[in-house]
Design an enzyme around this catalytic site. Structure first.
Site, mmCIF file in Angstrom:
data_model
loop_
_atom_site.group_PDB
_atom_site.id
_atom_site.type_symbol
_atom_site.label_atom_id
_atom_site.label_comp_id
_atom_site.label_asym_id
_atom_site.label_seq_id
_atom_site.Cartn_x
_atom_site.Cartn_y
_atom_site.Cartn_z
ATOM 1 N N CYS A 171 0.600 -1.010 -18.161
ATOM 2 C CA CYS A 171 0.744 -2.249 -17.382
ATOM 3 C C CYS A 171 -0.620 -2.812 -16.987
ATOM 4 O O CYS A 171 -1.294 -2.260 -16.108
ATOM 5 C CB CYS A 171 1.595 -1.946 -16.151
ATOM 6 S SG CYS A 171 1.687 -3.274 -14.946
ATOM 7 N N CYS A 215 -0.983 -3.776 -13.328
ATOM 8 C CA CYS A 215 -1.096 -2.569 -12.500
ATOM 9 C C CYS A 215 -2.551 -2.103 -12.444
ATOM 10 O O CYS A 215 -3.039 -1.704 -11.387
ATOM 11 C CB CYS A 215 -0.232 -1.447 -13.064
ATOM 12 S SG CYS A 215 1.537 -1.804 -13.095
#
Length: 110
Positions: A33, A36
């Site tokens: 991600c 993230c």
């Protein structure tokens, strides 16, 4: 992961988060991600500033499917703020450092 931020798993979530003495910010994330990874340095800065008053942990949703399902995590990054075993707040997606600090300050008395 730094010395200020630790990992948490499905197996130790109860002890590390629910039973914690201080508020705990849980970062639900995954290695793949990009957003993230963008949040990681901001969480480091928050950990440096608020140190022992706020515990920050990261949970890899791929390695730990039970807890994210229990809390209805459908997008990442998702941050859940816990105090006394209860969720105080949720924020989803990338935030600026200022937005993150404001969100935390709205829920915590620091």
């Amino acid at each position: 992961m730094s010395d200020l931020i630790s990992s948490v798993s499905d197996q130790d979530f109860e002890l590390a988060v629910i039973q914690a003495e201080h508020p705990v910010l849980v970062d639900f994330w995954a290695e793949w991600c990009g957003p993230c990874r963008m949040m990681a340095p901001l969480l480091e800065q928050v950990a440096e500033q608020w140190g022992p008053r706020l515990k920050i942990v990261k949970m890899d949703i791929d390695a730990n499917p039970v807890t994210p399902t229990k809390y209805g995590i459908r997008q990442i990054p998702t941050l859940l703020l816990f105090k006394d075993g209860q969720v105080l707040g949720t924020t989803i997606g990338v935030r600026t450092l200022s937005e993150l600090k404001t969100w935390l300050a709205e829920h915590l008395e620091f």
